[in-house]
Scaffold this motif. Structure first.
Motif, PDB file in Angstrom:
ATOM      1  N   SER A 248       0.837  -1.188   0.000  1.00  0.00           N
ATOM      2  CA  SER A 248       0.000   0.000   0.000  1.00  0.00           C
ATOM      3  C   SER A 248       0.878   1.246   0.000  1.00  0.00           C
ATOM      4  CB  SER A 248      -0.891  -0.013   1.243  1.00  0.00           C
ATOM      5  OG  SER A 248      -1.612   1.178   1.334  1.00  0.00           O
ATOM      6  N   THR A 249       0.466   2.228  -0.745  1.00  0.00           N
ATOM      7  CA  THR A 249       1.219   3.477  -0.825  1.00  0.00           C
ATOM      8  C   THR A 249       1.181   4.236   0.491  1.00  0.00           C
ATOM      9  OG1 THR A 249       0.524   3.586  -3.122  1.00  0.00           O
ATOM     10  CG2 THR A 249       1.528   5.540  -2.221  1.00  0.00           C
ATOM     11  N   ILE A 250       0.102   4.091   1.247  1.00  0.00           N
ATOM     12  CA  ILE A 250      -0.051   4.860   2.477  1.00  0.00           C
ATOM     13  C   ILE A 250       1.032   4.517   3.493  1.00  0.00           C
ATOM     14  CG2 ILE A 250      -1.707   3.253   3.495  1.00  0.00           C
ATOM     15  CD1 ILE A 250      -1.771   7.022   3.940  1.00  0.00           C
ATOM     16  N   ARG A 251       1.462   3.283   3.550  1.00  0.00           N
ATOM     17  CA  ARG A 251       2.490   2.899   4.529  1.00  0.00           C
ATOM     18  C   ARG A 251       3.811   3.597   4.244  1.00  0.00           C
ATOM     19  NH1 ARG A 251       0.846  -3.383   4.364  1.00  0.00           N
ATOM     20  NH2 ARG A 251      -1.081  -3.153   5.543  1.00  0.00           N
ATOM     21  N   SER A 252       4.198   3.635   2.991  1.00  0.00           N
ATOM     22  CA  SER A 252       5.452   4.312   2.670  1.00  0.00           C
ATOM     23  C   SER A 252       5.325   5.819   2.870  1.00  0.00           C
ATOM     24  CB  SER A 252       5.890   3.984   1.245  1.00  0.00           C
ATOM     25  OG  SER A 252       4.906   4.367   0.327  1.00  0.00           O
ATOM     26  N   LEU A 253       4.157   6.379   2.579  1.00  0.00           N
ATOM     27  CA  LEU A 253       3.960   7.811   2.800  1.00  0.00           C
ATOM     28  C   LEU A 253       3.950   8.160   4.285  1.00  0.00           C
ATOM     29  CD1 LEU A 253       1.347   8.732   0.064  1.00  0.00           C
ATOM     30  CD2 LEU A 253       3.773   9.272   0.118  1.00  0.00           C
ATOM     31  N   VAL A 254       3.424   7.279   5.112  1.00  0.00           N
ATOM     32  CA  VAL A 254       3.439   7.516   6.558  1.00  0.00           C
ATOM     33  C   VAL A 254       4.870   7.520   7.080  1.00  0.00           C
ATOM     34  CG1 VAL A 254       2.843   6.483   8.790  1.00  0.00           C
ATOM     35  CG2 VAL A 254       1.104   6.713   7.027  1.00  0.00           C
ATOM     36  N   VAL A 255       5.674   6.571   6.627  1.00  0.00           N
ATOM     37  CA  VAL A 255       7.073   6.511   7.064  1.00  0.00           C
ATOM     38  C   VAL A 255       7.840   7.734   6.575  1.00  0.00           C
ATOM     39  CG1 VAL A 255       9.227   5.222   6.797  1.00  0.00           C
ATOM     40  CG2 VAL A 255       7.113   4.004   7.260  1.00  0.00           C
ATOM     41  N   LEU A 256       7.646   8.110   5.315  1.00  0.00           N
ATOM     42  CA  LEU A 256       8.335   9.287   4.787  1.00  0.00           C
ATOM     43  C   LEU A 256       7.889  10.567   5.484  1.00  0.00           C
ATOM     44  CD1 LEU A 256       8.327   8.367   1.007  1.00  0.00           C
ATOM     45  CD2 LEU A 256      10.329   8.573   2.487  1.00  0.00           C
ATOM     46  N   SER A 257       6.609  10.678   5.792  1.00  0.00           N
ATOM     47  CA  SER A 257       6.153  11.878   6.490  1.00  0.00           C
ATOM     48  C   SER A 257       6.663  11.902   7.931  1.00  0.00           C
ATOM     49  CB  SER A 257       4.631  11.997   6.453  1.00  0.00           C
ATOM     50  OG  SER A 257       4.029  10.945   7.163  1.00  0.00           O
ATOM     51  N   ALA A 258       6.805  10.737   8.567  1.00  0.00           N
ATOM     52  CA  ALA A 258       7.391  10.701   9.915  1.00  0.00           C
ATOM     53  C   ALA A 258       8.845  11.152   9.889  1.00  0.00           C
ATOM     54  CB  ALA A 258       7.284   9.298  10.492  1.00  0.00           C
ATOM     55  N   ILE A 259       9.574  10.745   8.856  1.00  0.00           N
ATOM     56  CA  ILE A 259      10.969  11.185   8.713  1.00  0.00           C
ATOM     57  C   ILE A 259      11.019  12.697   8.508  1.00  0.00           C
ATOM     58  CG2 ILE A 259      12.998  11.057   7.217  1.00  0.00           C
ATOM     59  CD1 ILE A 259      12.239   8.086   6.757  1.00  0.00           C
ATOM     60  N   LEU A 260      10.120  13.214   7.673  1.00  0.00           N
ATOM     61  CA  LEU A 260      10.086  14.657   7.449  1.00  0.00           C
ATOM     62  C   LEU A 260       9.661  15.427   8.697  1.00  0.00           C
ATOM     63  CD1 LEU A 260       8.643  15.101   3.855  1.00  0.00           C
ATOM     64  CD2 LEU A 260      10.987  15.329   4.620  1.00  0.00           C
ATOM     65  N   PHE A 261       8.693  14.880   9.472  1.00  0.00           N
ATOM     66  CA  PHE A 261       8.308  15.522  10.723  1.00  0.00           C
ATOM     67  C   PHE A 261       9.493  15.609  11.674  1.00  0.00           C
ATOM     68  CE2 PHE A 261       3.645  14.684  10.093  1.00  0.00           C
ATOM     69  CZ  PHE A 261       3.231  15.983  10.287  1.00  0.00           C
ATOM     70  N   ALA A 262      10.257  14.516  11.788  1.00  0.00           N
ATOM     71  CA  ALA A 262      11.413  14.510  12.683  1.00  0.00           C
ATOM     72  C   ALA A 262      12.477  15.506  12.209  1.00  0.00           C
ATOM     73  CB  ALA A 262      11.996  13.101  12.756  1.00  0.00           C
ATOM     74  N   PHE A 263      12.750  15.519  10.917  1.00  0.00           N
ATOM     75  CA  PHE A 263      13.738  16.443  10.376  1.00  0.00           C
ATOM     76  C   PHE A 263      13.283  17.891  10.523  1.00  0.00           C
ATOM     77  CE2 PHE A 263      15.561  18.677   6.615  1.00  0.00           C
ATOM     78  CZ  PHE A 263      16.885  18.665   7.034  1.00  0.00           C
ATOM     79  N   GLY A 264      12.019  18.153  10.241  1.00  0.00           N
ATOM     80  CA  GLY A 264      11.482  19.503  10.372  1.00  0.00           C
ATOM     81  C   GLY A 264      11.449  19.962  11.820  1.00  0.00           C
ATOM     82  N   GLY A 265      11.123  19.050  12.729  1.00  0.00           N
ATOM     83  CA  GLY A 265      11.152  19.399  14.147  1.00  0.00           C
ATOM     84  C   GLY A 265      12.553  19.715  14.624  1.00  0.00           C
ATOM     85  N   ALA A 266      13.521  18.968  14.116  1.00  0.00           N
ATOM     86  CA  ALA A 266      14.913  19.247  14.478  1.00  0.00           C
ATOM     87  C   ALA A 266      15.354  20.606  13.941  1.00  0.00           C
ATOM     88  CB  ALA A 266      15.819  18.143  13.943  1.00  0.00           C
ATOM     89  N   LEU A 267      14.887  20.958  12.760  1.00  0.00           N
ATOM     90  CA  LEU A 267      15.246  22.267  12.209  1.00  0.00           C
ATOM     91  C   LEU A 267      14.522  23.407  12.915  1.00  0.00           C
ATOM     92  CD1 LEU A 267      15.279  21.650   8.349  1.00  0.00           C
ATOM     93  CD2 LEU A 267      17.242  21.984   9.843  1.00  0.00           C
ATOM     94  N   ALA A 268      13.265  23.205  13.232  1.00  0.00           N
ATOM     95  CA  ALA A 268      12.457  24.298  13.760  1.00  0.00           C
ATOM     96  C   ALA A 268      12.668  24.541  15.249  1.00  0.00           C
ATOM     97  CB  ALA A 268      10.978  24.020  13.498  1.00  0.00           C
TER      98      ALA A 268
END
Length: 121
Positions: A63-83
């Motif tokens: 399912s595409t949603i699983r990979s999108l959830v993982v990628l968005s979690a990575i982006l949330f972590a990276f964005g939180g570290a930046l912000a």
């Protein structure tokens, strides 16, 4: 004599995803480097969406949603570290968090509203 030796109907055609990955990386990097919010968000959406498409096309995920959830979690972590660190990269962090949220919402909407070809058969 065959004009295209070694090619037959059993081979798949070329995938379009590598082109979009190659475009998504520099677009997002330019947006993050110069603090251009829309460019950063659009580039990250293009990059992560292309990665999810490649994973689905190659059969690594069901399912595409699983990979999108993982990628968005990575982006949330990276964005939180930046912000939320002491480094002054708040705009870049917010752009990454916004891209992660849009990626997650888009993935859920895609799974809910796009009819898969397997269901039609």
């Amino acid at each position: 004599m065959d004009e295209a030796p070694g090619l037959s109907d059993q081979y798949r055609t070329a995938s379009p995803w590598p082109v979009f990955v190659a475009l998504g990386i520099p677009i997002s990097e330019l947006g993050l480097l110069f603090g251009l919010f829309p460019l950063a968000v659009g580039g990250l959406l293009l990059f992560c969406g292309s990665i999810a498409g490649m994973l689905k096309e190659s059969g690594y995920v069901e399912s595409t949603i699983r990979s999108l959830v993982v990628l968005s979690a990575i982006l949330f972590a990276f964005g939180g570290a930046l912000a939320f660190t002491e480094i002054n990269l708040v705009t870049r962090g917010y752009a990454t968090i916004a891209a992660a949220a849009l990626l997650l919402v888009g993935g859920v909407a895609f799974e809910l509203f796009v009819w898969d070809n397997k269901q039609a058969i």
